[in-house]
Design an enzyme around this catalytic site. Sequence first.
Site, mmCIF file in Angstrom:
data_model
loop_
_atom_site.group_PDB
_atom_site.id
_atom_site.type_symbol
_atom_site.label_atom_id
_atom_site.label_comp_id
_atom_site.label_asym_id
_atom_site.label_seq_id
_atom_site.Cartn_x
_atom_site.Cartn_y
_atom_site.Cartn_z
ATOM 1 N N GLY A 107 -51.759 24.432 28.098
ATOM 2 C CA GLY A 107 -52.003 24.648 26.505
ATOM 3 C C GLY A 107 -50.957 25.777 26.140
ATOM 4 C CB SER A 108 -48.529 26.861 25.773
ATOM 5 O OG SER A 108 -48.050 25.931 26.825
#
Length: 232
Positions: free
Chosen positions: A189-190
Amino acid sequence: MAADLASTVIKPLHREGYKFLAIFAAATLVLFLIWQPLGWIGLGLTVWCYYFFRDPDRVTPIRDGLFVSPADGIVSAIEPALPPAELGLDPVPLTRISVFMNVFDCHVNRLPIGGTILAVAYRPGKFLNASLDKASEDNERNALAVELPDGRRIAVVQIAGLVARRILCDVQPGDEMETGQRFGMIRFGSRVDVYLPDGIAPLVAAGQGTIAGETVLADLSASEDPRLGVVR
């Protein structure tokens, strides 16, 4: 037909994924021994782990001047912003395109346009939700300065997210890179920000989905106004 189906489901695995896949698989075996329903949950998580670290080939448009998306995901914001100070670029606002990756997207990052890596600068920080505007300033990040063949410079910034705990970058100053070439990944997640050269309008709209190495974000030779989008 069977070969086409297999290639759709089975994707190459990024080298970072092998150790995590082994851990998930071993944990799944233990869970099956403890209680079968837990084992099935573990199996589902193992499949997710495999797909998280997938590293498929992409078909990158190769015409000079095209910027492609550095990540799979959603364009979360398009706005003027200063490039990271640690890169040493001119402190003038540039158009920043932010691509947010959720935990189901492929997390391999690709260079948006070919050029020479001038600087790589890592900065520790927080782990806020990467879709937030302030994540660009507050979160852990790794920034690249890239010089294009015509001498203009851009910035590409990997930003850790809420559950991301490691940014991987495989390039260093002096490397000559091609458009769409892999340069790293972020675990779990980024977001990746691209700072366009001054005067270049984006060819995507906020909310649009992107495919790393394929979706065109901007064009150095285009003269049209920034594109707008509508949900239909």
